[in-house]
Enzyme design. Structure first.
Site, PDB file in Angstrom:
ATOM      1  N   ASP A 177       0.844  -1.201   0.000  1.00 46.89           N
ATOM      2  CA  ASP A 177       0.000   0.000   0.000  1.00 46.89           C
ATOM      3  C   ASP A 177       0.878   1.249   0.000  1.00 46.89           C
ATOM      4  O   ASP A 177       2.104   1.164   0.157  1.00 46.89           O
ATOM      5  CB  ASP A 177      -0.888  -0.053   1.255  1.00 46.89           C
ATOM      6  CG  ASP A 177      -1.976   1.009   1.240  1.00 46.89           C
ATOM      7  OD1 ASP A 177      -2.320   1.500   0.148  1.00 46.89           O
ATOM      8  OD2 ASP A 177      -2.460   1.353   2.333  1.00 46.89           O
ATOM      9  N   GLU A 222       2.789   5.070  -3.987  1.00 50.32           N
ATOM     10  CA  GLU A 222       2.732   5.956  -5.179  1.00 50.32           C
ATOM     11  C   GLU A 222       3.944   6.877  -5.317  1.00 50.32           C
ATOM     12  O   GLU A 222       4.161   7.376  -6.426  1.00 50.32           O
ATOM     13  CB  GLU A 222       1.473   6.828  -5.107  1.00 50.32           C
ATOM     14  CG  GLU A 222       0.186   6.061  -5.254  1.00 50.32           C
ATOM     15  CD  GLU A 222      -0.174   5.208  -4.035  1.00 50.32           C
ATOM     16  OE1 GLU A 222       0.193   5.604  -2.916  1.00 50.32           O
ATOM     17  OE2 GLU A 222      -0.780   4.151  -4.224  1.00 50.32           O
ATOM     18  N   ASP A 236      -8.795   4.079  -2.336  1.00 51.91           N
ATOM     19  CA  ASP A 236      -9.743   4.592  -1.348  1.00 51.91           C
ATOM     20  C   ASP A 236     -10.992   5.178  -1.987  1.00 51.91           C
ATOM     21  O   ASP A 236     -11.150   6.399  -2.112  1.00 51.91           O
ATOM     22  CB  ASP A 236      -9.046   5.625  -0.464  1.00 51.91           C
ATOM     23  CG  ASP A 236      -7.884   4.996   0.295  1.00 51.91           C
ATOM     24  OD1 ASP A 236      -7.869   3.755   0.420  1.00 51.91           O
ATOM     25  OD2 ASP A 236      -6.996   5.745   0.739  1.00 51.91           O
TER      26      ASP A 236
HETATM   27  C1  GLC Z   1      -4.675   3.427   2.702  1.00 51.89           C
HETATM   28  C2  GLC Z   1      -5.250   2.242   1.959  1.00 51.89           C
HETATM   29  C3  GLC Z   1      -6.399   1.667   2.751  1.00 51.89           C
HETATM   30  C4  GLC Z   1      -5.904   1.271   4.129  1.00 51.89           C
HETATM   31  C5  GLC Z   1      -5.311   2.472   4.827  1.00 51.89           C
HETATM   32  C6  GLC Z   1      -4.677   2.122   6.185  1.00 51.89           C
HETATM   33  O1  GLC Z   1      -5.586   4.457   2.770  1.00 51.89           O
HETATM   34  O2  GLC Z   1      -5.649   2.599   0.672  1.00 51.89           O
HETATM   35  O3  GLC Z   1      -6.936   0.572   2.082  1.00 51.89           O
HETATM   36  O4  GLC Z   1      -6.941   0.755   4.883  1.00 51.89           O
HETATM   37  O5  GLC Z   1      -4.302   3.039   4.013  1.00 51.89           O
HETATM   38  O6  GLC Z   1      -3.659   1.206   6.030  1.00 51.89           O
END
Ligand code: GLC
Length: 800
Positions: free
Chosen positions: A393, A396, A468
Site C-alpha cells: 500500500d 505511489e 480509497d
Molecule cells: C490506505 C489504503 C487503505 C488502508 C489504509 C490504512 O488508505 O488505501 O486501504 O486501509 O491506508 O492502512
C-alpha cells in the site's frame, strides 16, 4: 506542409538523412535526431525516437525481445517501407513521419503533421484523428469507456476519496487501443516519466502522447480484435502466474481488525453463519506503531497461534506492507536499512525523509537491485508465522503533503534517475520485490500479492485494487468501470473495496456492492477506520442473506473462475471483460447507459446498477441470454428494461454455453466431489477450457495440471468434454449435468441413455423475511433436467 516544423517553440524530427537495416528492423538518422524501428512480432513495431545517438535499453515493463521477422524493406524516393505478413509501415522521408497500414493500403494509424516533436524536454507524438475514432484503455482512469475528447496523465498518486473525474489515480499504464473503420491497434508508450495522453481533447486534429522527458519509445500493435491486441501487449509486458486459489475466494478486510480476539470471533462468525470466506486481512494496526515487520505485542501476543488457528478454519491471512520505514534508531529494519544503504536519497546523498503512518520515514529504493534483495529477505519472519498474503500500500509514494520532491535520486539499476523518472515505477518495483521475495521464501507455495500502485507489467507481480473509494452508488459503478478498463491493460486480477472505503454504506448499497463484487476478479470488502462495520452480517438479516447468496454463487462458480485466471496467465485476457472486447464495433456499448456492463468470463453478462433502482435499461449483445434466476430467455441485440430489485442483480448467461461449477463450500481448500456442468441450450456454439490444478503450488508449471475443453454445439444439442490432459488428478467423483432451456426426455453420454430427473432449480436460497411468519421470498426458480454420472477423465459426448 513545411518539412521540419522547427519553430522557436517546437521542433520535430526533420528529414531522413540515411538509414541502415538491422536484424530486427532499421535505424535512421534525420536532420534533427535518430529513430529505430524494431520488430517484436509480425504485428508489433517498436518505434524509438531520440535526439541522442543512443537509444534507451532499460525497460522495467517489457519482457519480450525483438525478433528477426521475415520482412521486406522497400526504399523509394519519398518513402521507406517495412512490410511484414500483417502490416505495412510507411515512413515518409521528408519530413520523417510514420504511417501504419493494412497490407491492402488502409490507414490504421498515422502521424499527424507534427509527427514526433519536442517542446523543451517534453516529447510528443501526434497522430491524426481518424473519422469516428474511439479510444479505450489506459487502465485505472475515471471517465467513460470511450476516451475520445478527453485527456489524461500518468503520475502515480495517492488519490484518497477520489471523485468521478479525478485524474491521475494510483496506477500508470500508458497503453490504449484505437478503433475506427473496423480497424484496431494498440499503442504502448514505454516511458516512465509523467506522461500525457490527449484523445482529441480541446482539438479536432490529433490524438497524442507525451512525456515530460526521455525518449519517444512506443510499441505499435496491429490486431484484428481487442483480445488479440491484449494478447500481444501482454506478450510484451508479461502475464500473471496462477494465483493461489484461496486469493480468489472472499476476502474480509477493515482498517483495522484488532485485537486478535476480534479476528478469532470474525472467523468463527463466518463459519457459524455459513458464509464462505478464505481471507482475513490485517491492516496497519497489527504492527507496533505502524512499523513494518513488527507486531503489536499487546493486541497480537501470539501471531503464530492466531494464524494457525485461522488456517485450521480454512482462512489465510493477508497483511499490510507499507514502504515507509520509521526513522528510529534501534528499530531493526531502520538500522539495517541505513547500514545496507537501501533508501532513496537526495542528490547530496542524504536519505530522503517523508511523513507517513509511522511518522518520519525513509523509503526503500526499489529500483536498486540490492534494495529489492534486502526487502525480499525481510519477509522471512512473516512467512515463518504462516503468512502467505501481502498487501503493498501507499506506494505511489504516498506521504503527508502529497508532494514528493522531484530531485530525489533513484538508483535505476545503476543508471541513476530522479523522481521524475522513478515515481511511476515505485509501486511496481515494490510489488515486484515483495512477490519475488515471498515466492522464494514460500518454497513452492504461491504467494498472494496485492498492490495499490503499479505500472505496465504489474500483472506479473500483483493484483491491483482501486484504492480509497467512497461509499456511494456512483462510486460503486465507477469501480466497475475502472476494473473493466484495468482489464484492457493486461491486469486481469483487479477489484475495488466492496462496500466503499470512505464513509458509511447503507443497507441497500452494501447488499448491491457485494452482489456486483462477487462477480469481479478480486473480491474484498473493506472499510476505513471509524466507519460502520462492513461484514456481510453487519447490515441486518436481509442483507446478510443477499450477501450469503452471492458469495456462495461465486464459490459455486469457482471451477469457471479459476479457469478464467488460467486464461489470463496464458493470453492476458481479463477475467472481467469490458463489452468492448467482444462487441468492439457496436456503438451501443459505449453509451453511458450501458458502459458499466461487462462479461464475467465469456458467458456471464453482468449489468451493475445503483442500489435504489428496481428497473434497469440494459443492452443485450447479440445471441440469447438466460436470466440466471428464472431461466427466462432474452433475445440479444436489443435494449430493454429488466427488473433489478435489491436481492437480484441483473445477471445473464449466454445461451450456447456451459458453466463448469461445483457445490458451494466454506472455503476454496475443501476438496470437491462433484463437478456440475450447467448447459445452457441454444443454437449458438462455444468452447471453454476448464483448468484444474492443486490451487496452491507451482507444480502446475511442471505439468501437474489438467485441462479439458468443453465444446458446446448448440445446433446439434451436444457437448463434448475432451479427455483430461496433464498429470493433475482432480478430487471429483461425480459429474452432474444440468440442462437449462430444454424439454428433452432423453440425455445420453457416449451413446448411453441416462436417467434424468426434473427439478426446480435455483443457484440462490430464498430470502428469509424479517418476520418469520411470512414465507421466504423466492429468488426465482427454473425448470431443469438433471443427470449424474461417475467422474471420468475420458472423453465425454453429452447429447440430448
Ligand atoms: C490506505 C489504503 C487503505 C488502508 C489504509 C490504512 O488508505 O488505501 O486501504 O486501509 O491506508 O492502512
Amino acid at each position: 506542409m513545411s518539412a521540419t516544423i522547427n519553430s522557436v517553440t517546437s521542433k520535430s524530427l526533420g528529414t531522413l538523412s540515411s538509414f541502415k537495416k538491422s536484424t530486427e528492423g532499421i535505424t535512421g538518422i534525420t536532420s534533427l535526431g535518430n529513430f529505430r524501428v524494431s520488430l517484436y512480432s509480425e504485428s508489433i513495431f517498436r518505434i524509438s525516437i531520440s535526439l541522442e545517438e543512443h537509444f534507451e535499453s532499460l525497460s522495467y515493463s517489457v519482457v519480450a525481445n525483438p525478433v528477426e521477422i521475415a520482412s521486406e524493406i522497400i526504399d523509394s524516393d519519398s518513402t521507406l517501407q517495412i512490410k511484414t505478413s500483417t502490416t505495412l509501415l510507411t515512413i515518409s522521408k521528408n519530413p520523417v513521419r510514420f504511417s501504419f497500414n493494412t497490407l491492402d493500403g488502409k490507414v490504421i494509424n498515422e502521424d499527424e503533421t507534427f509527427g514526433t516533436s519536442w517542446i523543451g524536454d517534453q516529447v510528443t507524438t501526434y497522430k491524426k484523428l481518424q473519422p469516428d475514432e474511439r479510444f479505450i484503455g489506459l487502465g485505472e482512469k475515471t471517465g467513460g469507456l470511450d476516451r475520445r475528447g478527453h485527456a489524461f496523465q500518468n503520475w502515480t498518486t495517492d488519490a484518497y476519496g477520489y471523485g468521478n473525474g479525478t485524474d491521475p489515480l494510483y496506477c500508470s499504464t500508458p497503453f490504449y487501443i484505437g478503433i475506427h473503420n473496423h480497424l484496431l491497434y494498440g499503442i504502448f508508450f514505454d516511458n516512465t516519466h509523467k506522461t500525457f495522453f490527449n484523445f482529441g481533447a480541446s482539438n479536432n486534429r490529433f490524438s497524442s502522447f507525451s512525456a515530460d522527458a526521455g525518449e519517444m519509445n512506443y510499441y505499435f500493435i496491429n490486431g484484428n480484435s481487442v483480445a488479440e491486441i491484449i494478447k500481444q501487449y501482454t506478450h510484451l509486458t508479461g502475464r500473471m502466474e496462477m494465483p493461489p486459489i484461496w486469493s480468489i475466494g472472499y476476502q474480509q478486510c477493515r482498517y483495522s481488525y484488532y485485537p486478535d480476539k476480534e479476528i478469532y470471533s470474525l472467523a468463527k462468525t463466518f463459519r457459524e453463519k455459513d458464509i464462505p470466506a478464505d481471507v482475513i486481512v490485517l491492516d496497519i494496526h497489527y504492527m507496533d506503531k505502524y512499523k513494518i515487520f513488527t507486531w503489536d505485542s499487546k493486541n497480537f501476543p501470539d501471531p503464530k497461534g492466531l494464524i494457525q488457528h485461522l488456517r485450521d478454519q480454512g482462512f489465510h491471512i493477508v497483511i499490510m506492507c507499507d514502504p515507509g520505514i520509521k526513522v528510529e534508531p534501534g528499530y531493526e529494519t531502520y538500522d539495517d536499512g541505513v547500514k545496507k544503504d537501501v533508501f532513496i536519497k537526495y542528490p547530496d546523498g542524504e536519505n530522503y525523509q517523508g511523513q507517513v503512518w509511522p511518522g518520519w520515514c525513509h523509503f526503500p529504493d526499489f529500483t536498486n537491485p540490492e534494495t529489492r534483495e534486502w526487502w525480499a529477505t525481510k519477509f522471512q519472519d512473516y512467512v515463518n508465522l504462516g503468512v502467505d498474503g501481502f498487501w503493498n500500500d501507499m506506494n505511489e509514494i504516498a506521504t503527508w503533503g502529497h508532494s514528493l520532491p522531484e530531485n530525489l535520486e533513484f538508483n535505476f539499476e545503476g543508471n541513476k534517475a530522479t523522481t521524475r523518472r522513478g515515481r511511476n515505477l515505485f509501486g511496481f518495483q515494490m510489488a515486484r520485490s515483495t512477490y519475488e521475495g515471498t515466492k522464494k521464501l514460500l518454497k513452492g507455495k504461491r504467494p498472494f500479492n496485492l498492490t495499490r500502485s503499479g505500472f505496465s507489467g504489474i500483472q506479473r507481480y500483483a493484483a491491483v485494487w482501486t484504492g480509497d473509494n467512497v461509499s456511494y452508488d456512483e462510486h460503486m459503478l465507477l469501480g466497475v468501470r475502472l476494473v473493466n478498463s484495468i482489464g484492457l491493460t493486461g491486469i486481469a486480477f483487479a477489484g475495488y473495496d466492496a462496500g466503499g472505503f470512505v464513509g458509511d454504506a447503507n443497507t441497500k448499497l452494501f447488499a448491491r456492492w457485494i452482489s456486483i463484487a462477487s462477480l469481479s476478479p478480486f473480491f474484498r470488502a473493506h472499510t476505513m477506520i471509524n466507519t460502520r462495520d462492513s461484514e456481510p452480517w453487519s447490515y441486518g438479516e436481509e442483507v446478510e442473506s443477499i450477501c450469503r447468496n452471492y458469495i456462495k454463487f461465486r464459490y459455486q462458480l469457482m471451477p469457471y473462475i479459476y479457469s478464467l485466471f488460467y486464461d489470463a496467465s496464458k493470453t492476458g485476457m481479463p477475467v472481467q471483460r469490458s463489452l468492448a472486447i467482444n462487441y468492439t464495433h457496436d456503438h451501443r456499448i459505449y453509451d453511458g447507459k450501458y458502459y458499466n456492463q461487462y462479461l464475467f468470463g465469456p458467458s456471464i453478462l453482468v449489468a451493475p446498477v445503483e442500489s435504489n433502482k428496481e428497473l434497469l435499461k440494459i443492452f443485450f449483445p447479440e445471441g440469447e441470454w438466460y436470466d440466471v434466476y428464472t431461466g427466462k430467455v432474452w433475445q440479444g441485440n436489443q435494449e430493454t428494461v429488466v427488473e433489478s430489485p435489491i436481492h437480484r442483480l441483473p445477471v445473464f448467461i449466454k445461451a450456447g454455453s456451459v458453466l463448469p461449477m461445483q457445490p458451494a463450500a466454506a472455503n476454496t481448500s475443501i476438496k470437491q466431489q462433484e463437478l456440475i456442468l450447467h448447459i445452457y441450450c441454444g443454437k449458438d456454439s462455444s468452447e471453454f477450457l476448464l483448468y484444474m490444478d492443486d490451487g496452491e503450488t507451482f507444480d502446475y508449471q511442471n505439468g501437474k495440471s489438467a485441462t479439458r475443453t468443453i465444446q458446446m454445439n448448440g445446433a446439434q444439442n451436444k457437448v463434448i468434454v475432451s479427455k483430461s490432459e496433464g498429470d493433475f488428478k482432480s478430487s471429483y467423483k461425480k459429474i452432474k449435468i444440468i440442462l437449462h432451456g430444454t424439454n428433452t426426455d432423453s440425455v445420453s453420454v457416449n451413446g448411453k441413455n441416462l436417467e434424468i430427473s426434473y427439478h426446480l432449480h435455483s443457484f440462490f436460497a430464498p430470502l428469509e423475511k424479517y418476520d418469520p411468519i411470512n414465507e421466504p421470498d423466492s429468488m426465482g426458480e427454473e425448470k431443469v433436467r438433471i443427470a449424474t454420472i461417475d467422474y471420468t477423465e475420458a472423453n465425454l459426448e453429452i447429447s440430448w
